[in-house]
Design a protein around this motif. Structure first.
Motif, PDB file in Angstrom:
ATOM      1  N   ILE A  28       0.840  -1.193   0.000  1.00 52.12           N
ATOM      2  CA  ILE A  28       0.000   0.000   0.000  1.00 52.12           C
ATOM      3  C   ILE A  28       0.877   1.245   0.000  1.00 52.12           C
ATOM      4  O   ILE A  28       1.793   1.373   0.823  1.00 52.12           O
ATOM      5  CB  ILE A  28      -0.949   0.017   1.216  1.00 52.12           C
ATOM      6  CG1 ILE A  28      -1.771  -1.264   1.260  1.00 52.12           C
ATOM      7  CG2 ILE A  28      -1.845   1.248   1.173  1.00 52.12           C
ATOM      8  CD1 ILE A  28      -2.614  -1.490   0.028  1.00 52.12           C
ATOM      9  N   GLY A  29       0.590   2.168  -0.903  1.00 50.10           N
ATOM     10  CA  GLY A  29       1.381   3.388  -1.029  1.00 50.10           C
ATOM     11  C   GLY A  29       0.621   4.653  -0.685  1.00 50.10           C
ATOM     12  O   GLY A  29       1.067   5.744  -1.022  1.00 50.10           O
ATOM     13  N   GLY A  30      -0.504   4.527   0.005  1.00 50.07           N
ATOM     14  CA  GLY A  30      -1.251   5.715   0.398  1.00 50.07           C
ATOM     15  C   GLY A  30      -2.723   5.433   0.553  1.00 50.07           C
ATOM     16  O   GLY A  30      -3.228   4.399   0.105  1.00 50.07           O
ATOM     17  N   LYS A  31      -3.416   6.343   1.216  1.00 52.77           N
ATOM     18  CA  LYS A  31      -4.820   6.153   1.542  1.00 52.77           C
ATOM     19  C   LYS A  31      -5.645   7.344   1.071  1.00 52.77           C
ATOM     20  O   LYS A  31      -5.326   8.495   1.362  1.00 52.77           O
ATOM     21  CB  LYS A  31      -4.986   5.972   3.053  1.00 52.77           C
ATOM     22  CG  LYS A  31      -6.412   5.771   3.527  1.00 52.77           C
ATOM     23  CD  LYS A  31      -6.486   5.692   5.042  1.00 52.77           C
ATOM     24  CE  LYS A  31      -5.735   4.483   5.561  1.00 52.77           C
ATOM     25  NZ  LYS A  31      -5.896   4.335   7.046  1.00 52.77           N
ATOM     26  N   ILE A  32      -6.704   7.037   0.330  1.00 52.00           N
ATOM     27  CA  ILE A  32      -7.721   8.024  -0.015  1.00 52.00           C
ATOM     28  C   ILE A  32      -8.903   7.775   0.908  1.00 52.00           C
ATOM     29  O   ILE A  32      -9.315   6.626   1.091  1.00 52.00           O
ATOM     30  CB  ILE A  32      -8.138   7.902  -1.491  1.00 52.00           C
ATOM     31  CG1 ILE A  32      -6.942   8.230  -2.398  1.00 52.00           C
ATOM     32  CG2 ILE A  32      -9.313   8.815  -1.816  1.00 52.00           C
ATOM     33  CD1 ILE A  32      -7.214   8.032  -3.871  1.00 52.00           C
ATOM     34  N   ILE A 222      -0.629   8.037 -12.248  1.00 53.25           N
ATOM     35  CA  ILE A 222       0.049   8.303 -10.971  1.00 53.25           C
ATOM     36  C   ILE A 222       1.132   7.252 -10.795  1.00 53.25           C
ATOM     37  O   ILE A 222       0.841   6.054 -10.643  1.00 53.25           O
ATOM     38  CB  ILE A 222      -0.934   8.264  -9.784  1.00 53.25           C
ATOM     39  CG1 ILE A 222      -2.109   9.205 -10.036  1.00 53.25           C
ATOM     40  CG2 ILE A 222      -0.216   8.612  -8.501  1.00 53.25           C
ATOM     41  CD1 ILE A 222      -1.716  10.650 -10.279  1.00 53.25           C
ATOM     42  N   ARG A 223       2.369   7.674 -10.808  1.00 57.63           N
ATOM     43  CA  ARG A 223       3.488   6.742 -10.797  1.00 57.63           C
ATOM     44  C   ARG A 223       3.737   6.219  -9.379  1.00 57.63           C
ATOM     45  O   ARG A 223       4.217   6.945  -8.510  1.00 57.63           O
ATOM     46  CB  ARG A 223       4.742   7.407 -11.356  1.00 57.63           C
ATOM     47  CG  ARG A 223       4.577   7.834 -12.806  1.00 57.63           C
ATOM     48  CD  ARG A 223       5.862   8.411 -13.384  1.00 57.63           C
ATOM     49  NE  ARG A 223       5.683   8.776 -14.784  1.00 57.63           N
ATOM     50  CZ  ARG A 223       5.791   7.930 -15.790  1.00 57.63           C
ATOM     51  NH1 ARG A 223       6.085   6.660 -15.554  1.00 57.63           N
ATOM     52  NH2 ARG A 223       5.609   8.341 -17.025  1.00 57.63           N
ATOM     53  N   SER A 224       3.385   4.963  -9.174  1.00 56.81           N
ATOM     54  CA  SER A 224       3.597   4.327  -7.874  1.00 56.81           C
ATOM     55  C   SER A 224       3.612   2.823  -8.078  1.00 56.81           C
ATOM     56  O   SER A 224       2.721   2.276  -8.724  1.00 56.81           O
ATOM     57  CB  SER A 224       2.487   4.719  -6.897  1.00 56.81           C
ATOM     58  OG  SER A 224       2.589   3.968  -5.701  1.00 56.81           O
TER      59      SER A 224
END
Length: 427
Positions: A28-32, A222-224
Protein backbone atom coordinates in the motif's frame (compact mmCIF):
# COMPACT_ATOMS: atom_id res chain seq x y z
CA UNK A 1 1.23 6.35 -18.25
CA UNK A 2 2.71 3.61 -16.05
CA UNK A 3 1.54 0.05 -16.50
CA UNK A 4 0.45 -1.34 -13.10
CA UNK A 5 1.71 -4.68 -11.84
CA UNK A 6 -1.00 -7.34 -12.15
CA UNK A 7 -1.03 -10.25 -9.74
CA UNK A 8 -1.58 -13.67 -11.28
CA UNK A 9 -3.79 -15.30 -8.66
CA UNK A 10 -3.01 -18.81 -9.83
CA UNK A 11 0.64 -18.27 -9.03
CA UNK A 12 0.41 -15.80 -6.15
CA UNK A 13 1.25 -18.43 -3.54
CA UNK A 14 5.01 -18.67 -3.38
CA UNK A 15 7.18 -21.70 -2.58
CA UNK A 16 7.34 -22.85 1.06
CA UNK A 17 9.82 -20.94 3.21
CA UNK A 18 10.59 -20.61 6.91
CA UNK A 19 7.97 -17.84 6.96
CA UNK A 20 5.34 -20.10 5.42
CA UNK A 21 3.51 -20.25 2.11
CA UNK A 22 0.94 -17.52 1.53
CA UNK A 23 -0.58 -15.44 -1.22
CA UNK A 24 1.31 -12.35 -2.32
CA UNK A 25 0.21 -9.20 -0.51
CA UNK A 26 -0.40 -5.96 -2.35
CA UNK A 27 1.83 -3.22 -0.90
CA UNK A 28 0.00 0.00 0.00
CA UNK A 29 1.38 3.39 -1.03
CA UNK A 30 -1.25 5.71 0.40
CA UNK A 31 -4.82 6.15 1.54
CA UNK A 32 -7.72 8.02 -0.02
CA UNK A 33 -10.51 8.66 2.48
CA UNK A 34 -14.23 8.42 1.81
CA UNK A 35 -15.16 11.54 3.79
CA UNK A 36 -13.96 14.11 6.27
CA UNK A 37 -13.93 14.63 10.02
CA UNK A 38 -15.19 17.77 11.74
CA UNK A 39 -15.17 19.03 15.30
CA UNK A 40 -17.91 17.76 17.57
CA UNK A 41 -20.21 20.36 19.12
CA UNK A 42 -18.32 20.06 22.41
CA UNK A 43 -14.92 20.48 20.75
CA UNK A 44 -16.10 23.33 18.52
CA UNK A 45 -16.92 25.31 21.64
CA UNK A 46 -13.20 25.30 22.57
CA UNK A 47 -11.25 28.05 20.76
CA UNK A 48 -8.00 26.09 21.15
CA UNK A 49 -9.54 23.03 19.47
CA UNK A 50 -10.95 25.19 16.67
CA UNK A 51 -7.52 26.73 16.07
CA UNK A 52 -5.70 23.37 16.01
CA UNK A 53 -8.28 21.93 13.64
CA UNK A 54 -7.99 24.82 11.18
CA UNK A 55 -4.18 24.75 11.34
CA UNK A 56 -4.09 21.01 10.70
CA UNK A 57 -6.46 21.20 7.73
CA UNK A 58 -4.47 24.06 6.21
CA UNK A 59 -1.20 22.12 6.66
CA UNK A 60 -2.64 19.02 4.96
CA UNK A 61 -2.37 16.85 8.06
CA UNK A 62 -4.36 13.64 8.35
CA UNK A 63 -7.42 13.71 10.58
CA UNK A 64 -5.68 11.23 12.92
CA UNK A 65 -2.85 13.73 13.37
CA UNK A 66 -5.28 16.59 13.94
CA UNK A 67 -7.23 14.60 16.51
CA UNK A 68 -4.02 13.60 18.30
CA UNK A 69 -2.89 17.25 18.50
CA UNK A 70 -6.25 18.31 19.95
CA UNK A 71 -6.37 15.58 22.60
CA UNK A 72 -2.80 16.37 23.64
CA UNK A 73 -3.65 20.05 24.10
CA UNK A 74 -7.09 19.39 25.61
CA UNK A 75 -7.04 16.01 27.42
CA UNK A 76 -10.64 16.43 28.54
CA UNK A 77 -11.77 16.03 24.90
CA UNK A 78 -11.62 12.28 24.34
CA UNK A 79 -13.09 12.16 20.82
CA UNK A 80 -12.98 15.71 19.41
CA UNK A 81 -13.66 14.76 15.77
CA UNK A 82 -16.67 13.07 14.21
CA UNK A 83 -16.99 11.72 10.63
CA UNK A 84 -19.12 13.60 8.15
CA UNK A 85 -20.52 12.16 4.93
CA UNK A 86 -19.70 14.36 1.92
CA UNK A 87 -19.92 14.13 -1.86
CA UNK A 88 -16.16 14.01 -2.43
CA UNK A 89 -13.11 11.96 -1.45
CA UNK A 90 -10.39 13.35 0.81
CA UNK A 91 -6.77 13.29 -0.39
CA UNK A 92 -4.29 14.62 2.17
CA UNK A 93 -0.47 14.64 1.83
CA UNK A 94 0.10 13.06 5.26
CA UNK A 95 -1.87 9.96 4.22
CA UNK A 96 0.88 9.08 1.70
CA UNK A 97 4.51 8.05 2.35
CA UNK A 98 5.34 10.38 -0.53
CA UNK A 99 3.19 13.50 0.11
CA UNK A 100 3.69 14.67 -3.47
CA UNK A 101 1.42 11.83 -4.65
CA UNK A 102 -1.59 13.58 -3.09
CA UNK A 103 -0.96 16.70 -5.17
CA UNK A 104 -0.49 14.60 -8.32
CA UNK A 105 -3.87 12.91 -7.80
CA UNK A 106 -5.66 16.22 -7.20
CA UNK A 107 -3.93 17.92 -10.14
CA UNK A 108 -4.93 15.06 -12.44
CA UNK A 109 -8.52 14.38 -11.38
CA UNK A 110 -9.90 17.03 -8.99
CA UNK A 111 -12.64 19.39 -10.19
CA UNK A 112 -14.48 22.43 -8.89
CA UNK A 113 -18.23 21.95 -8.42
CA UNK A 114 -18.72 25.08 -6.36
CA UNK A 115 -16.90 24.07 -3.16
CA UNK A 116 -13.31 24.38 -4.31
CA UNK A 117 -11.25 21.74 -6.10
CA UNK A 118 -12.29 18.34 -4.79
CA UNK A 119 -11.85 14.73 -5.86
CA UNK A 120 -15.33 13.61 -6.91
CA UNK A 121 -14.50 10.88 -9.41
CA UNK A 122 -11.30 9.17 -10.52
CA UNK A 123 -10.21 6.15 -12.63
CA UNK A 124 -8.86 2.99 -11.02
CA UNK A 125 -7.17 -0.19 -12.26
CA UNK A 126 -7.31 -3.30 -10.12
CA UNK A 127 -4.22 -5.54 -9.73
CA UNK A 128 -5.97 -8.90 -9.39
CA UNK A 129 -8.77 -10.86 -11.06
CA UNK A 130 -10.27 -11.95 -7.71
CA UNK A 131 -12.60 -9.35 -6.25
CA UNK A 132 -11.94 -10.80 -2.79
CA UNK A 133 -8.31 -9.72 -3.23
CA UNK A 134 -8.99 -6.16 -4.40
CA UNK A 135 -11.89 -5.63 -1.98
CA UNK A 136 -10.94 -7.47 1.25
CA UNK A 137 -13.55 -7.12 4.00
CA UNK A 138 -14.53 -8.56 7.37
CA UNK A 139 -16.58 -8.07 10.50
CA UNK A 140 -14.21 -6.74 13.16
CA UNK A 141 -14.24 -5.33 16.69
CA UNK A 142 -11.38 -3.05 17.73
CA UNK A 143 -10.02 -2.03 21.10
CA UNK A 144 -8.06 1.17 21.55
CA UNK A 145 -4.83 -0.33 20.23
CA UNK A 146 -5.63 -3.53 18.34
CA UNK A 147 -8.23 -5.69 16.64
CA UNK A 148 -9.91 -7.85 19.31
CA UNK A 149 -12.24 -10.05 17.21
CA UNK A 150 -12.68 -10.61 13.51
CA UNK A 151 -14.55 -12.89 11.12
CA UNK A 152 -12.81 -15.64 9.18
CA UNK A 153 -14.24 -18.43 7.02
CA UNK A 154 -13.41 -22.12 7.32
CA UNK A 155 -11.38 -23.70 4.48
CA UNK A 156 -14.53 -24.98 2.78
CA UNK A 157 -16.08 -21.49 2.86
CA UNK A 158 -19.24 -22.65 4.61
CA UNK A 159 -18.72 -21.64 8.25
CA UNK A 160 -17.86 -18.15 9.48
CA UNK A 161 -15.81 -18.18 12.67
CA UNK A 162 -15.13 -15.44 15.20
CA UNK A 163 -11.38 -15.25 15.71
CA UNK A 164 -9.25 -13.63 18.38
CA UNK A 165 -5.61 -13.57 19.49
CA UNK A 166 -4.50 -16.59 21.49
CA UNK A 167 -3.10 -15.95 25.00
CA UNK A 168 0.65 -15.47 25.09
CA UNK A 169 2.15 -18.74 26.44
CA UNK A 170 4.28 -18.71 29.60
CA UNK A 171 7.32 -20.79 30.42
CA UNK A 172 7.43 -23.52 33.08
CA UNK A 173 8.01 -20.99 35.84
CA UNK A 174 4.91 -19.05 34.89
CA UNK A 175 6.82 -15.78 35.24
CA UNK A 176 8.15 -15.24 31.73
CA UNK A 177 6.44 -15.28 28.37
CA UNK A 178 7.65 -17.64 25.67
CA UNK A 179 9.20 -15.93 22.67
CA UNK A 180 6.83 -16.50 19.73
CA UNK A 181 8.06 -17.04 16.18
CA UNK A 182 6.02 -15.51 13.37
CA UNK A 183 3.86 -13.21 15.47
CA UNK A 184 0.92 -13.80 17.77
CA UNK A 185 -1.16 -16.92 17.23
CA UNK A 186 -4.88 -16.81 16.60
CA UNK A 187 -7.73 -19.00 17.82
CA UNK A 188 -11.50 -19.30 17.57
CA UNK A 189 -13.28 -17.24 20.20
CA UNK A 190 -14.93 -19.33 22.91
CA UNK A 191 -18.16 -17.30 22.88
CA UNK A 192 -20.89 -18.81 20.65
CA UNK A 193 -18.73 -21.88 20.14
CA UNK A 194 -16.33 -19.88 18.01
CA UNK A 195 -18.99 -19.00 15.42
CA UNK A 196 -19.51 -15.52 14.03
CA UNK A 197 -23.24 -14.87 14.50
CA UNK A 198 -23.95 -11.11 14.51
CA UNK A 199 -27.49 -11.54 15.88
CA UNK A 200 -26.07 -13.28 18.99
CA UNK A 201 -22.87 -11.24 19.31
CA UNK A 202 -22.83 -8.65 22.14
CA UNK A 203 -20.13 -6.59 20.39
CA UNK A 204 -22.14 -6.42 17.17
CA UNK A 205 -25.36 -5.55 19.00
CA UNK A 206 -23.58 -2.74 20.85
CA UNK A 207 -22.08 -1.46 17.56
CA UNK A 208 -18.56 -2.36 18.65
CA UNK A 209 -18.19 -4.91 15.82
CA UNK A 210 -18.89 -3.68 12.31
CA UNK A 211 -18.41 -4.54 8.68
CA UNK A 212 -15.29 -2.95 7.27
CA UNK A 213 -13.63 -3.25 3.88
CA UNK A 214 -11.36 -1.47 1.47
CA UNK A 215 -10.68 -1.15 -2.24
CA UNK A 216 -7.09 -1.73 -3.42
CA UNK A 217 -6.19 -0.17 -6.78
CA UNK A 218 -3.78 1.74 -8.97
CA UNK A 219 -4.60 5.13 -10.49
CA UNK A 220 -3.66 5.62 -14.16
CA UNK A 221 -1.10 8.38 -14.60
CA UNK A 222 0.05 8.30 -10.97
CA UNK A 223 3.49 6.74 -10.80
CA UNK A 224 3.60 4.33 -7.87
CA UNK A 225 4.67 0.71 -7.62
CA UNK A 226 2.39 0.37 -4.57
CA UNK A 227 -1.38 0.38 -4.69
CA UNK A 228 -3.70 2.87 -3.01
CA UNK A 229 -6.54 2.02 -0.65
CA UNK A 230 -9.98 3.43 0.04
CA UNK A 231 -11.77 2.21 3.18
CA UNK A 232 -15.53 1.81 3.44
CA UNK A 233 -17.94 0.45 6.04
CA UNK A 234 -20.91 0.55 3.68
CA UNK A 235 -22.64 -2.74 2.89
CA UNK A 236 -24.37 -1.00 -0.04
CA UNK A 237 -21.05 0.16 -1.52
CA UNK A 238 -19.41 -3.26 -1.26
CA UNK A 239 -22.45 -5.19 -2.46
CA UNK A 240 -22.83 -2.91 -5.47
CA UNK A 241 -19.13 -3.28 -6.29
CA UNK A 242 -19.37 -7.08 -6.20
CA UNK A 243 -22.14 -6.97 -8.80
CA UNK A 244 -20.00 -4.77 -11.08
CA UNK A 245 -16.97 -7.01 -10.60
CA UNK A 246 -18.91 -10.14 -11.49
CA UNK A 247 -20.53 -8.54 -14.55
CA UNK A 248 -17.21 -7.34 -15.96
CA UNK A 249 -15.59 -10.67 -15.10
CA UNK A 250 -18.27 -12.48 -17.10
CA UNK A 251 -17.80 -10.21 -20.13
CA UNK A 252 -14.00 -10.45 -20.01
CA UNK A 253 -13.67 -14.19 -19.51
CA UNK A 254 -12.92 -14.00 -15.79
CA UNK A 255 -10.79 -10.85 -15.75
CA UNK A 256 -11.26 -7.59 -13.82
CA UNK A 257 -7.60 -6.57 -13.63
CA UNK A 258 -5.82 -4.12 -15.91
CA UNK A 259 -7.44 -1.89 -18.50
CA UNK A 260 -10.87 -3.08 -19.55
CA UNK A 261 -10.41 -2.79 -23.32
CA UNK A 262 -7.95 -1.75 -26.01
CA UNK A 263 -8.89 1.90 -25.56
CA UNK A 264 -7.60 1.75 -21.97
CA UNK A 265 -11.05 2.09 -20.41
CA UNK A 266 -11.03 1.71 -16.63
CA UNK A 267 -13.31 1.39 -13.65
CA UNK A 268 -14.14 4.66 -11.87
CA UNK A 269 -14.74 5.34 -8.20
CA UNK A 270 -17.25 8.07 -7.42
CA UNK A 271 -20.11 8.79 -4.99
CA UNK A 272 -23.85 8.65 -5.38
CA UNK A 273 -26.52 10.13 -3.11
CA UNK A 274 -28.80 7.27 -2.09
CA UNK A 275 -31.70 6.70 0.28
CA UNK A 276 -30.28 4.18 2.74
CA UNK A 277 -32.58 2.14 4.95
CA UNK A 278 -31.77 1.04 8.49
CA UNK A 279 -33.65 -0.11 11.57
CA UNK A 280 -33.84 2.39 14.45
CA UNK A 281 -33.75 1.58 18.18
CA UNK A 282 -37.52 0.97 18.18
CA UNK A 283 -37.28 -1.56 15.36
CA UNK A 284 -38.82 0.74 12.75
CA UNK A 285 -37.37 1.10 9.24
CA UNK A 286 -35.88 4.54 8.62
CA UNK A 287 -34.55 5.92 5.35
CA UNK A 288 -32.01 8.71 5.15
CA UNK A 289 -29.86 10.14 2.34
CA UNK A 290 -26.17 9.25 2.28
CA UNK A 291 -23.31 9.61 -0.16
CA UNK A 292 -22.35 6.03 -1.03
CA UNK A 293 -19.18 4.97 -2.85
CA UNK A 294 -20.07 3.66 -6.29
CA UNK A 295 -17.91 1.62 -8.64
CA UNK A 296 -18.58 2.53 -12.26
CA UNK A 297 -17.57 0.59 -15.37
CA UNK A 298 -18.28 2.97 -18.29
CA UNK A 299 -17.26 0.55 -21.01
CA UNK A 300 -18.79 -0.36 -24.37
CA UNK A 301 -20.13 -3.87 -23.79
CA UNK A 302 -20.32 -4.59 -27.53
CA UNK A 303 -16.63 -3.68 -27.84
CA UNK A 304 -15.76 -6.20 -25.14
CA UNK A 305 -17.72 -8.90 -26.96
CA UNK A 306 -16.04 -8.02 -30.28
CA UNK A 307 -12.66 -8.14 -28.55
CA UNK A 308 -13.41 -11.69 -27.37
CA UNK A 309 -14.33 -12.65 -30.94
CA UNK A 310 -11.11 -11.12 -32.27
CA UNK A 311 -9.10 -13.03 -29.66
CA UNK A 312 -10.88 -16.26 -30.54
CA UNK A 313 -10.02 -15.79 -34.21
CA UNK A 314 -6.40 -15.00 -33.38
CA UNK A 315 -6.09 -18.16 -31.28
CA UNK A 316 -7.50 -20.32 -34.07
CA UNK A 317 -5.15 -18.73 -36.63
CA UNK A 318 -2.16 -19.25 -34.30
CA UNK A 319 -3.06 -22.91 -33.85
CA UNK A 320 -3.37 -23.37 -37.62
CA UNK A 321 -0.03 -21.64 -38.23
CA UNK A 322 1.66 -23.87 -35.65
CA UNK A 323 0.33 -26.97 -37.36
CA UNK A 324 1.45 -25.82 -40.79
CA UNK A 325 4.93 -24.86 -39.60
CA UNK A 326 5.23 -28.26 -37.93
CA UNK A 327 4.42 -30.01 -41.19
CA UNK A 328 1.06 -31.28 -39.98
CA UNK A 329 -2.22 -31.15 -41.79
CA UNK A 330 -4.71 -28.66 -40.34
CA UNK A 331 -6.79 -30.29 -37.61
CA UNK A 332 -4.41 -33.23 -37.19
CA UNK A 333 -3.41 -32.17 -33.69
CA UNK A 334 -7.00 -32.09 -32.52
CA UNK A 335 -7.79 -35.36 -34.22
CA UNK A 336 -4.75 -37.27 -32.99
CA UNK A 337 -4.80 -39.19 -29.74
CA UNK A 338 -2.06 -37.81 -27.44
CA UNK A 339 -0.09 -40.04 -25.12
CA UNK A 340 -1.58 -38.91 -21.83
CA UNK A 341 -1.84 -42.19 -20.01
CA UNK A 342 -5.44 -42.83 -21.04
CA UNK A 343 -6.67 -39.30 -20.33
CA UNK A 344 -8.97 -37.60 -22.86
CA UNK A 345 -7.03 -35.49 -25.35
CA UNK A 346 -7.48 -31.73 -25.89
CA UNK A 347 -10.15 -31.80 -28.57
CA UNK A 348 -11.94 -28.41 -28.75
CA UNK A 349 -15.62 -28.29 -29.63
CA UNK A 350 -16.16 -27.70 -33.36
CA UNK A 351 -18.91 -25.06 -33.10
CA UNK A 352 -17.12 -22.07 -31.59
CA UNK A 353 -13.60 -23.35 -30.94
CA UNK A 354 -14.24 -23.72 -27.19
CA UNK A 355 -15.09 -26.88 -25.24
CA UNK A 356 -18.50 -27.39 -23.74
CA UNK A 357 -19.04 -27.56 -19.99
CA UNK A 358 -19.71 -31.30 -20.35
CA UNK A 359 -16.34 -31.81 -22.06
CA UNK A 360 -14.56 -29.93 -19.28
CA UNK A 361 -16.27 -31.90 -16.54
CA UNK A 362 -15.46 -35.15 -18.37
CA UNK A 363 -11.79 -34.10 -18.42
CA UNK A 364 -11.97 -33.32 -14.69
CA UNK A 365 -13.53 -36.68 -13.82
CA UNK A 366 -10.93 -38.51 -15.94
CA UNK A 367 -8.26 -36.84 -13.78
CA UNK A 368 -9.95 -37.87 -10.53
CA UNK A 369 -11.28 -34.38 -9.81
CA UNK A 370 -14.74 -33.99 -8.29
CA UNK A 371 -16.82 -31.94 -10.79
CA UNK A 372 -18.42 -29.87 -8.01
CA UNK A 373 -15.03 -28.97 -6.55
CA UNK A 374 -13.72 -28.20 -10.00
CA UNK A 375 -16.57 -25.80 -10.75
CA UNK A 376 -16.00 -24.05 -7.42
CA UNK A 377 -12.31 -23.68 -8.28
CA UNK A 378 -13.04 -22.46 -11.82
CA UNK A 379 -15.54 -19.86 -10.55
CA UNK A 380 -12.87 -18.41 -8.29
CA UNK A 381 -10.19 -18.65 -10.98
CA UNK A 382 -12.09 -17.15 -13.93
CA UNK A 383 -15.20 -15.55 -12.45
CA UNK A 384 -18.77 -16.68 -11.79
CA UNK A 385 -19.70 -16.66 -15.50
CA UNK A 386 -16.77 -18.70 -16.74
CA UNK A 387 -18.85 -21.67 -17.94
CA UNK A 388 -21.22 -19.45 -19.93
CA UNK A 389 -18.41 -17.55 -21.60
CA UNK A 390 -16.54 -19.44 -24.34
CA UNK A 391 -13.35 -17.53 -23.57
CA UNK A 392 -13.63 -18.59 -19.93
CA UNK A 393 -14.21 -22.22 -20.96
CA UNK A 394 -11.21 -22.08 -23.28
CA UNK A 395 -9.01 -20.77 -20.47
CA UNK A 396 -10.19 -23.62 -18.25
CA UNK A 397 -9.49 -26.13 -21.03
CA UNK A 398 -6.02 -24.77 -21.76
CA UNK A 399 -5.06 -25.03 -18.10
CA UNK A 400 -6.40 -28.54 -17.50
CA UNK A 401 -5.86 -30.29 -20.84
CA UNK A 402 -2.72 -28.48 -21.98
CA UNK A 403 -0.70 -26.97 -19.14
CA UNK A 404 -1.35 -29.87 -16.73
CA UNK A 405 -1.83 -32.48 -19.45
CA UNK A 406 0.86 -34.78 -18.09
CA UNK A 407 0.46 -33.93 -14.40
CA UNK A 408 -3.10 -34.75 -13.27
CA UNK A 409 -1.99 -35.35 -9.69
CA UNK A 410 -0.33 -31.93 -9.53
CA UNK A 411 -3.48 -30.34 -10.93
CA UNK A 412 -5.62 -31.99 -8.26
CA UNK A 413 -3.28 -30.65 -5.58
CA UNK A 414 -3.40 -27.19 -7.14
CA UNK A 415 -7.22 -27.12 -7.09
CA UNK A 416 -7.48 -28.24 -3.46
CA UNK A 417 -4.76 -25.80 -2.36
CA UNK A 418 -6.35 -22.88 -4.18
CA UNK A 419 -9.79 -23.60 -2.73
CA UNK A 420 -8.42 -23.94 0.79
CA UNK A 421 -6.38 -20.73 0.59
CA UNK A 422 -9.03 -18.67 -1.17
CA UNK A 423 -11.93 -19.77 1.02
CA UNK A 424 -9.91 -19.49 4.18
CA UNK A 425 -8.88 -15.88 3.43
CA UNK A 426 -12.38 -14.67 2.53
CA UNK A 427 -14.26 -12.72 5.16
Amino acid sequence: MPVPTIINDSASAGPPTVLGQAHARIPIGGKIRAGIKVLTAKAAAQPRAQSLYEQGVAAGQSFDQIEHAITEALPQLKNPLAPRNVAWFTVRPQDFPNPAIARQILDAYAEDRGEGRRLYRFPVVFPSDRWQTVMPHELAAWSTHEKRYWSEYSPDGRVRHCMTHAPVPMDDTGRRTIRIFGGRKTMARETNGGLCEPERCPEYQHRQCNLSGRFLFFIPGIRSISAFELHTNSFYAMNGAIQKFETVSFLRGGRISGFLDRQHATFFLTKKLMEVAHIDEQGKPVRMPQWIIELEAPVDVTALLREREDEDAALRQAQLATQLLGGEAPGSVAASAPATGGLPGPEPAPDDGAPSLQQLLAQAEARGIDPVRYQAYAARRWGAGWKLNRHGRRQAWNEMAERYRHDPEGYRDKIESELALADGSAA
